[in-house]
Scaffold this motif. Structure first.
Motif, PDB file in Angstrom:
ATOM      1  N   MET A 284       0.830  -1.205   0.000  1.00 50.22           N
ATOM      2  CA  MET A 284       0.000   0.000   0.000  1.00 50.22           C
ATOM      3  C   MET A 284       0.868   1.259   0.000  1.00 50.22           C
ATOM      4  O   MET A 284       0.615   2.204  -0.769  1.00 50.22           O
ATOM      5  N   LEU A 285       1.894   1.287   0.828  1.00 47.67           N
ATOM      6  CA  LEU A 285       2.765   2.463   0.901  1.00 47.67           C
ATOM      7  C   LEU A 285       3.588   2.630  -0.376  1.00 47.67           C
ATOM      8  O   LEU A 285       3.803   3.753  -0.849  1.00 47.67           O
ATOM      9  N   ALA A 286       4.045   1.503  -0.931  1.00 43.93           N
ATOM     10  CA  ALA A 286       4.846   1.579  -2.159  1.00 43.93           C
ATOM     11  C   ALA A 286       4.020   2.151  -3.307  1.00 43.93           C
ATOM     12  O   ALA A 286       4.498   3.005  -4.072  1.00 43.93           O
ATOM     13  N   LEU A 287       2.769   1.708  -3.441  1.00 44.98           N
ATOM     14  CA  LEU A 287       1.917   2.222  -4.509  1.00 44.98           C
ATOM     15  C   LEU A 287       1.457   3.651  -4.221  1.00 44.98           C
ATOM     16  O   LEU A 287       1.215   4.434  -5.152  1.00 44.98           O
ATOM     17  N   ALA A 288       1.343   4.004  -2.946  1.00 42.05           N
ATOM     18  CA  ALA A 288       0.965   5.378  -2.595  1.00 42.05           C
ATOM     19  C   ALA A 288       2.061   6.364  -2.960  1.00 42.05           C
ATOM     20  O   ALA A 288       1.798   7.565  -3.108  1.00 42.05           O
ATOM     21  N   ASN A 289       3.282   5.876  -3.132  1.00 40.00           N
ATOM     22  CA  ASN A 289       4.412   6.748  -3.474  1.00 40.00           C
ATOM     23  C   ASN A 289       4.262   7.350  -4.865  1.00 40.00           C
ATOM     24  O   ASN A 289       4.974   8.296  -5.212  1.00 40.00           O
ATOM     25  N   ARG A 290       3.328   6.822  -5.675  1.00 42.48           N
ATOM     26  CA  ARG A 290       3.065   7.400  -7.004  1.00 42.48           C
ATOM     27  C   ARG A 290       2.408   8.768  -6.894  1.00 42.48           C
ATOM     28  O   ARG A 290       2.474   9.574  -7.818  1.00 42.48           O
ATOM     29  N   PRO A 292       2.160  12.411  -5.127  1.00 44.40           N
ATOM     30  CA  PRO A 292       2.932  13.337  -4.294  1.00 44.40           C
ATOM     31  C   PRO A 292       2.245  13.541  -2.943  1.00 44.40           C
ATOM     32  O   PRO A 292       1.083  13.932  -2.862  1.00 44.40           O
ATOM     33  N   GLY A 293       2.969  13.240  -1.865  1.00 49.35           N
ATOM     34  CA  GLY A 293       2.404  13.335  -0.528  1.00 49.35           C
ATOM     35  C   GLY A 293       1.526  12.155  -0.157  1.00 49.35           C
ATOM     36  O   GLY A 293       0.935  12.126   0.928  1.00 49.35           O
ATOM     37  N   GLY A 294       1.440  11.151  -1.043  1.00 46.31           N
ATOM     38  CA  GLY A 294       0.551  10.023  -0.813  1.00 46.31           C
ATOM     39  C   GLY A 294       0.954   9.157   0.364  1.00 46.31           C
ATOM     40  O   GLY A 294       0.101   8.711   1.137  1.00 46.31           O
ATOM     41  N   VAL A 295       2.257   8.922   0.535  1.00 43.58           N
ATOM     42  CA  VAL A 295       2.728   8.068   1.631  1.00 43.58           C
ATOM     43  C   VAL A 295       2.404   8.708   2.982  1.00 43.58           C
ATOM     44  O   VAL A 295       1.911   8.050   3.904  1.00 43.58           O
ATOM     45  N   VAL A 296       2.677   9.999   3.094  1.00 45.42           N
ATOM     46  CA  VAL A 296       2.387  10.692   4.345  1.00 45.42           C
ATOM     47  C   VAL A 296       0.889  10.682   4.631  1.00 45.42           C
ATOM     48  O   VAL A 296       0.450  10.433   5.757  1.00 45.42           O
ATOM     49  N   ALA A 297       0.080  10.920   3.606  1.00 41.88           N
ATOM     50  CA  ALA A 297      -1.377  10.930   3.783  1.00 41.88           C
ATOM     51  C   ALA A 297      -1.886   9.566   4.245  1.00 41.88           C
ATOM     52  O   ALA A 297      -2.725   9.479   5.154  1.00 41.88           O
ATOM     53  N   VAL A 298      -1.371   8.506   3.643  1.00 43.93           N
ATOM     54  CA  VAL A 298      -1.799   7.160   4.029  1.00 43.93           C
ATOM     55  C   VAL A 298      -1.354   6.842   5.457  1.00 43.93           C
ATOM     56  O   VAL A 298      -2.107   6.246   6.246  1.00 43.93           O
ATOM     57  N   LEU A 434      -4.481   2.208 -12.193  1.00 43.87           N
ATOM     58  CA  LEU A 434      -5.346   2.707 -13.257  1.00 43.87           C
ATOM     59  C   LEU A 434      -5.862   4.117 -12.976  1.00 43.87           C
ATOM     60  O   LEU A 434      -6.534   4.701 -13.820  1.00 43.87           O
ATOM     61  N   THR A 435      -5.584   4.630 -11.789  1.00 45.03           N
ATOM     62  CA  THR A 435      -6.064   5.961 -11.442  1.00 45.03           C
ATOM     63  C   THR A 435      -4.934   6.743 -10.781  1.00 45.03           C
ATOM     64  O   THR A 435      -3.805   6.275 -10.701  1.00 45.03           O
ATOM     65  N   SER A 436      -5.250   7.940 -10.292  1.00 43.85           N
ATOM     66  CA  SER A 436      -4.209   8.779  -9.688  1.00 43.85           C
ATOM     67  C   SER A 436      -4.826   9.668  -8.619  1.00 43.85           C
ATOM     68  O   SER A 436      -6.045   9.701  -8.432  1.00 43.85           O
ATOM     69  N   GLY A 437      -3.968  10.395  -7.906  1.00 41.94           N
ATOM     70  CA  GLY A 437      -4.426  11.355  -6.912  1.00 41.94           C
ATOM     71  C   GLY A 437      -5.239  10.716  -5.807  1.00 41.94           C
ATOM     72  O   GLY A 437      -4.950   9.613  -5.335  1.00 41.94           O
TER      73      GLY A 437
END
Length: 568
Positions: A284-290, A292-298, A434-437
């Motif tokens: 989950m964290l690795a894919l959230a790295n796509r 910007p700021g996704g890892v911190v948000a998760v 398949l999606t972003s943001g």
């Protein structure tokens, strides 16, 4: 795996079952309260680290190296799951009045756990400085070498905590087997207070905000040695708590004891289960790295996610485990199903409103916890939190059901279910490509939640705890769902209106608090009006009423479900 199909001894009466339910709930409340205190002191500890060491490479190095012992014992070695497998064996010997056998098994397990911990120590001492050096490859001149040097000394001082954590886990297992939960849950606060005291001494002696290139060996010795001393103090108190129950823990060669070897084999299965959960988080964290700021948000969303599990699921599971072990060993399957059903109902009762609150107030919670450069990422946090909210109920229920399996000395069933859960979660997470943001984060955390809910349902089915039509458990789920739905609208309305009246971050926080209080009041009132047995268990445990409770006090019939569950 222990069969549940054999005839069992007669089920306990409704009044006795209700008394046991209230007693278990009271133990759960005790563990939850002390866990909350321990977590609060832990937050204070983090704040003090930030204040004393500051946003420096010294602060990074201390925090990273100090997290290694926890990661090794509770992550790689299974930690709480492994020690929970020890409880049913200890319960068996304690029920037979054989304290010597209890001490033999507990000490043998401690010896084996310590040996495993010691094997990990040299690996950590070598690996941590290398990781620190690689992670600072682009840092200013001199930082990388200074961090590697300081990290080597700190990790050498801090890694012995792994052995202390083995003592803590085994001592807690002994106390839990004796149904003594308060000290085991409260002692971590003592460790936090000790670490805070060490940091304050460092501040008084050396000041704050020193960079790693200017730190002295004496300061590092005080930081590392003092923090480890706080953990040793924690372990000593836990050992003393086990000693008070009549069990004196020593280091024994447990691998020579057939009974300990059996527990260790089950422990290896629990470690695999913990590893599968860790894989889901890592993916989950690795894919959230796509994003910007996704890892911190998760990670922020996951902090909310784990809070109800720590304050509800773990206390309920721990307090129920020794009683379930006693029922399983005596082959009282009706009473066993009865206790599991009550534990599941109580867990769902306490976690569903938290999940609903996370969904309804996700946007406001995202704004409250977004500081500095993360201020624009509040929508990311809100998306991750709203999508993962339902997983709180699934993971909490899965935790309780896992301990129920361990009570009957079955470690394989939770592992098999976890394999399926991990496959479902990772498959859904992969579709985030398949999606972003915000959409990507919602898919990632939603995948984790979906896997958790499915895993919980399957594991309950394997335990034969089913919400069939007309059953008290189904009635409990429907009652809880209805009350949660009723609280959703007033919670959102109060939060929305209050945030428009109150301004600033403090106003947003006040709006969240007002909304949460409103939701809790509506939820509690709904359960009160419907004669909820879960609310009755909770209020009776707080008021310490456990004797001569009439059957009418259990209108949902949870106290008499056991016989039905055992026959199904």
């Amino acid at each position: 795996m222990v069969s549940l199909d054999h005839a069992d001894t007669p089920a306990v009466g409704a009044s006795a079952a209700w008394s046991e339910a209230v007693s278990t709930t009271r133990d759960s409340v005790t563990v939850a309260l002390w866990t909350a205190i321990s977590r609060i002191t832990g937050l204070v500890r983090v704040a003090v680290v930030a204040a004393v060491l500051g946003a420096t490479y010294l602060g990074n190095t201390y925090q990273f190296t100090n997290s290694v012992p926890n990661l090794v014992y509770y992550g790689l070695l299974g930690g709480a799951l492994v020690s929970s497998l020890l409880v049913p064996v200890l319960v068996r010997h304690l029920a037979a009045g054989d304290v010597a056998a209890t001490a033999r098994v507990a000490s043998g397990f401690l010896g084996a756990a310590t040996a495993g911990a010691l094997l990990a120590v040299p690996v950590a001492v070598v690996a941590v400085p290398l990781v620190l050096r690689l992670s600072t490859a682009g840092a200013p001149a001199g930082i990388s070498a200074a961090q590697a040097t300081a990290g080597t000394l700190l990790v050498a001082l801090l890694v012995p905590q792994v052995v202390a954590y083995a003592v803590i886990a085994c001592s807690a297992a002994v106390m839990n087997a004796r149904r003594r939960f308060a000290l085991a849950a409260a002692a971590p606060a003592l460790e936090n207070v000790g670490s805070i005291a060490v940091l304050m001494v460092v501040w008084l002696r050396y000041g704050s905000g020193r960079e790693i290139t200017n730190v002295s060996t004496a300061e590092l010795l005080m930081l590392g040695g003092g923090t480890t001393a706080a953990v040793v103090l924690h372990a000593t108190v836990q050992w003393w708590g086990a000693r008070r129950t009549g069990v004196r823990l020593t280091l024994a060669p447990g691998w020579r004891d057939p009974e300990v070897r059996t527990v260790l084999r089950r422990a290896s299965i629990a470690i695999l289960q913990a590893g599968l959960w860790t894989i889901q988080i890592v993916v989950m964290l690795a894919l959230a790295n796509r994003v910007p700021g996704g890892v911190v948000a998760v990670l922020i969303a996951m902090n909310f996610f784990f809070l109800p599990i720590a304050l509800v699921a773990t206390p309920v599971a721990l307090s129920t485990l020794p009683r379930l072990a006693e029922h399983a060993q005596a082959r009282r399957w009706a009473a066993y199903h009865d206790a599991v059903t009550r534990a599941v109902a109580l867990t769902v009762f306490a976690t569903v409103p938290a999940a609903v609150g996370y969904v309804v107030l996700a946007g406001q919670l995202g704004r409250v916890v977004s500081f500095g450069s993360m201020s624009e990422s509040a929508p990311l946090i809100a998306a991750a939190l709203a999508a993962v909210a339902a997983g709180v109920v699934g993971t909490a229920t899965f935790t309780v059901a896992t301990y129920a399996c361990y009570a009957r000395e079955d470690a394989w069933t939770p592992l098999r279910v976890m394999i399926g859960q991990a496959c479902v979660a990772v498959s859904i997470m992969a579709s985030s490509l398949l999606t972003s943001g915000r959409g990507a984060l919602a898919v990632l955390t939603g995948g984790l939640a979906t896997g958790a809910l499915g895993g919980a349902a399957v594991l309950l089915h394997r335990l034969r705890v089913r919400g069939r039509r007309g059953s008290p458990l189904l009635a409990s789920f429907l009652r809880t769902g209805s009350c949660a739905a009723a609280m959703a609208v007033p919670t959102w309305l109060v939060g929305h209106l209050a945030s428009r009246v109150l301004s600033g971050r403090a106003g947003e926080l006040a709006a969240v608090v007002l909304a949460a209080v409103t939701g809790a009041a509506v939820y509690g009132l709904g359960h009160r009006l419907t004669g909820s047995p879960e609310l009755g268990m909770l209020t009776s445990s707080v008021l310490r009423r456990t004797r001569s409770v009439p059957v009418a006090a259990d209108p949902g019939g949870l106290a008499s479900l056991g016989a039905q569950g055992a026959r199904s």
